[in-house]
Design a protein around this motif. Structure first.
Motif, PDB file in Angstrom:
ATOM      1  N   ALA A   1       0.832  -1.206   0.000  1.00  0.00           N
ATOM      2  CA  ALA A   1       0.000   0.000   0.000  1.00  0.00           C
ATOM      3  C   ALA A   1       0.869   1.259   0.000  1.00  0.00           C
ATOM      4  O   ALA A   1       0.576   2.241  -0.701  1.00  0.00           O
ATOM      5  N   ALA A   2       1.951   1.239   0.786  1.00  0.00           N
ATOM      6  CA  ALA A   2       2.851   2.397   0.819  1.00  0.00           C
ATOM      7  C   ALA A   2       3.476   2.634  -0.548  1.00  0.00           C
ATOM      8  O   ALA A   2       3.582   3.774  -1.020  1.00  0.00           O
ATOM      9  N   ARG A   3       3.876   1.531  -1.208  1.00  0.00           N
ATOM     10  CA  ARG A   3       4.471   1.660  -2.540  1.00  0.00           C
ATOM     11  C   ARG A   3       3.452   2.202  -3.539  1.00  0.00           C
ATOM     12  O   ARG A   3       3.763   3.028  -4.389  1.00  0.00           O
ATOM     13  N   LEU A   4       2.219   1.727  -3.422  1.00  0.00           N
ATOM     14  CA  LEU A   4       1.156   2.187  -4.321  1.00  0.00           C
ATOM     15  C   LEU A   4       0.881   3.677  -4.139  1.00  0.00           C
ATOM     16  O   LEU A   4       0.651   4.399  -5.112  1.00  0.00           O
ATOM     17  N   LEU A   5       0.927   4.152  -2.879  1.00  0.00           N
ATOM     18  CA  LEU A   5       0.624   5.551  -2.580  1.00  0.00           C
ATOM     19  C   LEU A   5       1.835   6.468  -2.725  1.00  0.00           C
ATOM     20  O   LEU A   5       1.687   7.692  -2.702  1.00  0.00           O
ATOM     21  N   GLY A   6       3.015   5.877  -2.857  1.00  0.00           N
ATOM     22  CA  GLY A   6       4.214   6.699  -2.947  1.00  0.00           C
ATOM     23  C   GLY A   6       4.648   7.248  -1.599  1.00  0.00           C
ATOM     24  O   GLY A   6       5.265   8.319  -1.513  1.00  0.00           O
ATOM     25  N   LEU A   7       4.322   6.523  -0.519  1.00  0.00           N
ATOM     26  CA  LEU A   7       4.693   6.931   0.831  1.00  0.00           C
ATOM     27  C   LEU A   7       5.723   5.963   1.402  1.00  0.00           C
ATOM     28  O   LEU A   7       5.816   4.814   0.965  1.00  0.00           O
ATOM     29  N   SER A   8       6.463   6.419   2.393  1.00  0.00           N
ATOM     30  CA  SER A   8       7.322   5.490   3.125  1.00  0.00           C
ATOM     31  C   SER A   8       6.444   4.676   4.063  1.00  0.00           C
ATOM     32  O   SER A   8       5.337   5.104   4.450  1.00  0.00           O
ATOM     33  N   ARG A   9       6.928   3.497   4.474  1.00  0.00           N
ATOM     34  CA  ARG A   9       6.121   2.658   5.352  1.00  0.00           C
ATOM     35  C   ARG A   9       5.877   3.334   6.717  1.00  0.00           C
ATOM     36  O   ARG A   9       4.744   3.283   7.237  1.00  0.00           O
ATOM     37  N   PRO A  10       6.893   3.992   7.328  1.00  0.00           N
ATOM     38  CA  PRO A  10       6.623   4.688   8.594  1.00  0.00           C
ATOM     39  C   PRO A  10       5.574   5.799   8.456  1.00  0.00           C
ATOM     40  O   PRO A  10       4.733   5.989   9.343  1.00  0.00           O
ATOM     41  N   THR A  11       5.615   6.523   7.314  1.00  0.00           N
ATOM     42  CA  THR A  11       4.625   7.589   7.098  1.00  0.00           C
ATOM     43  C   THR A  11       3.228   6.999   6.998  1.00  0.00           C
ATOM     44  O   THR A  11       2.267   7.515   7.588  1.00  0.00           O
ATOM     45  N   LEU A  12       3.115   5.905   6.257  1.00  0.00           N
ATOM     46  CA  LEU A  12       1.809   5.261   6.134  1.00  0.00           C
ATOM     47  C   LEU A  12       1.313   4.798   7.503  1.00  0.00           C
ATOM     48  O   LEU A  12       0.133   4.981   7.844  1.00  0.00           O
ATOM     49  N   HIS A  13       2.203   4.198   8.292  1.00  0.00           N
ATOM     50  CA  HIS A  13       1.816   3.707   9.618  1.00  0.00           C
ATOM     51  C   HIS A  13       1.307   4.855  10.501  1.00  0.00           C
ATOM     52  O   HIS A  13       0.283   4.721  11.198  1.00  0.00           O
ATOM     53  N   SER A  14       1.993   6.000  10.445  1.00  0.00           N
ATOM     54  CA  SER A  14       1.565   7.142  11.278  1.00  0.00           C
ATOM     55  C   SER A  14       0.211   7.664  10.821  1.00  0.00           C
ATOM     56  O   SER A  14      -0.613   8.081  11.647  1.00  0.00           O
ATOM     57  N   ARG A  15      -0.045   7.652   9.506  1.00  0.00           N
ATOM     58  CA  ARG A  15      -1.338   8.128   9.000  1.00  0.00           C
ATOM     59  C   ARG A  15      -2.457   7.164   9.396  1.00  0.00           C
ATOM     60  O   ARG A  15      -3.584   7.594   9.688  1.00  0.00           O
ATOM     61  N   ILE A  16      -2.158   5.877   9.376  1.00  0.00           N
ATOM     62  CA  ILE A  16      -3.177   4.897   9.792  1.00  0.00           C
ATOM     63  C   ILE A  16      -3.581   5.148  11.237  1.00  0.00           C
ATOM     64  O   ILE A  16      -4.766   5.118  11.584  1.00  0.00           O
ATOM     65  N   GLU A  17      -2.588   5.435  12.082  1.00  0.00           N
ATOM     66  CA  GLU A  17      -2.895   5.716  13.501  1.00  0.00           C
ATOM     67  C   GLU A  17      -3.615   7.058  13.650  1.00  0.00           C
ATOM     68  O   GLU A  17      -4.552   7.188  14.439  1.00  0.00           O
ATOM     69  N   LYS A  18      -3.188   8.070  12.871  1.00  0.00           N
ATOM     70  CA  LYS A  18      -3.790   9.396  12.961  1.00  0.00           C
ATOM     71  C   LYS A  18      -5.271   9.353  12.605  1.00  0.00           C
ATOM     72  O   LYS A  18      -6.103   9.959  13.306  1.00  0.00           O
ATOM     73  N   TYR A  19      -5.585   8.643  11.528  1.00  0.00           N
ATOM     74  CA  TYR A  19      -6.970   8.617  11.054  1.00  0.00           C
ATOM     75  C   TYR A  19      -7.763   7.455  11.648  1.00  0.00           C
ATOM     76  O   TYR A  19      -8.924   7.255  11.294  1.00  0.00           O
ATOM     77  N   LYS A  20      -7.100   6.668  12.535  1.00  0.00           N
ATOM     78  CA  LYS A  20      -7.772   5.532  13.188  1.00  0.00           C
ATOM     79  C   LYS A  20      -8.425   4.605  12.150  1.00  0.00           C
ATOM     80  O   LYS A  20      -9.602   4.254  12.262  1.00  0.00           O
ATOM     81  N   ILE A  21      -7.634   4.252  11.153  1.00  0.00           N
ATOM     82  CA  ILE A  21      -8.132   3.382  10.081  1.00  0.00           C
ATOM     83  C   ILE A  21      -8.089   1.938  10.558  1.00  0.00           C
ATOM     84  O   ILE A  21      -7.050   1.450  11.023  1.00  0.00           O
ATOM     85  N   GLU A  22      -9.222   1.273  10.471  1.00  0.00           N
ATOM     86  CA  GLU A  22      -9.295  -0.137  10.859  1.00  0.00           C
ATOM     87  C   GLU A  22      -9.377  -0.989   9.600  1.00  0.00           C
ATOM     88  O   GLU A  22     -10.153  -0.694   8.683  1.00  0.00           O
TER      89      GLU A  22
END
Length: 479
Positions: free
Chosen positions: A448-469
């Motif tokens: 998913a990070a590769r698809l979005l063009g994000l680093s894996r840590p950035t994606l992880h922080s966004r998942i926590e920020k937006y409380k994505i389940e």
């Protein structure tokens, strides 16, 4: 790798030529006489022959006749001195692909070699009709839809005749494959098949390319030149993109179809011809007629039989078959095992509109295969391959996406006046984007990070920020 046989008794020229061809990536062999050249052709049929006229023993013309008897579809380029030009023209009328004058310019010769190899491939590489994935790696017309069944029927009915055929359809639907299938199932299958792209050749050169020219017809015309129509005598000429043929040439094409004759540029002699014309276009010819850009009489001469190719969006049920075929074919070409396509990736392929039709699907499968390095194709692999030329890069799909976003933004602006509206909307959009990327990758955060063009840590922080389940169905997937 294509194999080229050079037949010339000049040892220095022949060896130098073989070295040049080897440096260009070809497999080059040589023969110092016509007899040796014939033996080489019989023992190991090459993809193209370059043949000198002045040979000891049997001359070039006799050698060509013998080669033509062994394999009439083998392209032969003749090399000749100025004094034997008329003999070279005679050989060309008999089926030689082309001829060059010594000394020749190397870039021009290499270009002619590429054209000859392509013509040989067109003539000798079979086009399977309704080839089943896994059973054929030849170029094939794939599809079991009703629309494609009608195409197969049309090819079967028209191929044995000498009728002129007009193939119509959007760009990328496979019009050239249909033309080749008609040729290969026709009574002219052992005669030349030459392709002329009416867009690729400048207007000023197209007339001489098609009809040839006489000595002195224009500056630089130092000898007579045979055009493609004469070269294909007894065979078939495929005029691709005929809807873009200059209006000034259309009358000459009409004469060819009506009277079976042509005149070379700068000449007055009427030259009888025996060629079958297959034409193709993605243009709206009816509109071109109304606009005065295409002759109505030529239109009716061309459409003796019309074969319509459906867009890929009109036969979505064939996409799984085509995807399997392209994956198997390109995996074999790349020396890989067939990795397969996941079910979700197949669904993504079937749901995409494919504005570039079969050609775009082919390119996307090949790109995904190469970049995925032999692993099964997942939805994000397909999405990445599509995104390089699909909606994110512009065109109709991008315009539709922009329209949808614009409508949503207008609705929010009209309904709300929050101080933090910008941040709120951006967060909502980011949450949806990340959620969909995770769903598309079955919860695999690296993908998913590769698809979005994000680093894996950035994606992880966004998942926590937006409380994505993650959905239950993907929680067990590797993260």
């Amino acid at each position: 790798m294509s194999t080229i046989l050079v037949v010339d008794d000049d040892d220095q020229l022949r060896i130098s030529f073989q070295k040049l061809l080897t440096e260009e990536g070809y497999t080059a062999t040589g023969a110092a006489s016509g007899e040796a050249g014939l033996e080489s052709v019989r023992e190991n049929l090459p993809d193209l022959v370059i043949l000198d006229f002045q040979l000891p023993g049997i001359n070039g013309l006799e050698t060509f006749k013998a080669i033509h008897g062994i394999e009439p579809r083998l392209p032969v380029i003749m090399m000749t001195a100025y004094g034997t030009t008329e003999t070279a023209i005679e050989a060309t009328k008999m089926g030689a692909f082309d001829y060059v004058l010594k000394p020749f310019e190397v870039p021009d010769m290499l270009k002619l070699i590429r054209q000859g190899l392509e013509a040989g491939r067109f003539m000798r590489s079979p086009v399977d009709m309704n080839g089943a994935p896994g059973r054929t790696l030849n170029e094939a017309l794939i599809g079991r839809s009703r629309a494609m069944q009608e195409v197969y029927k049309a090819i079967g009915r028209v191929a044995p005749t000498d009728a002129t055929v007009l193939i119509r359809g959007e760009s990328g639907t496979g019009k050239e494959l249909v033309a080749r299938a008609i040729y290969q199932h026709s009574m002219r299958q052992n005669r030349p098949f030459l392709v002329i792209n009416c867009v690729a050749i400048p207007d000023t050169l197209l007339e001489s390319e098609l009809f040839g020219y006489e000595k002195g017809a224009f500056t630089g015309a130092v000898h007579r030149r045979v055009g493609k129509i004469e070269q294909a005598h007894g065979g078939t000429v495929f005029l691709d993109e005929i809807g873009d043929m200059p209006f000034s040439l259309q009358s000459k094409m009409l004469r060819l179809l009506q009277e079976k004759s042509i005149e070379r540029l700068g000449g007055r002699d009427t030259i009888p011809t025996d060629v079958r014309i297959i034409a193709a276009t993605n243009r709206d010819l009816e509109k071109a007629i109304r606009d005065g850009r295409f002759r109505e009489d030529l239109y009716y001469r061309l459409k003796v039989v019309t074969v319509w190719l459906p867009p890929l969006s009109g036969r979505a049920g064939d996409i799984p078959l085509l995807s399997e075929y392209f994956l198997a074919r390109y995996a074999a070409e790349e020396g890989m095992d067939n990795p397969g396509i996941t079910e979700r990736a197949g669904a993504l392929l079937t749901g995409y509109p494919w504005p570039g039709n079969v050609r775009e699907l082919s390119n996307v499968i090949r790109k995904a295969l190469i970049f995925n390095r032999g692993a099964p194709l997942f939805p994000e692999d397909i999405a990445l391959a599509v995104s390089e030329k699909g909606s994110p890069g512009g065109g109709p799909e991008a315009e539709n996406l922009e329209d949808v976003i614009r409508q949503l933004v207008r609705r929010e602006l009209s309904a709300r006046a929050d101080e933090n509206l910008f941040d709120t909307c951006m967060d909502q959009f980011a949450k949806v984007l990340i959620s969909e990327a995770l769903n598309l990758t079955s919860g695999n955060r690296s993908r998913a990070a590769r698809l979005l063009g994000l680093s894996r840590p950035t994606l992880h922080s966004r998942i926590e920020k937006y409380k994505i389940e993650l959905h239950t169905s993907v929680k067990g997937q590797k993260k």
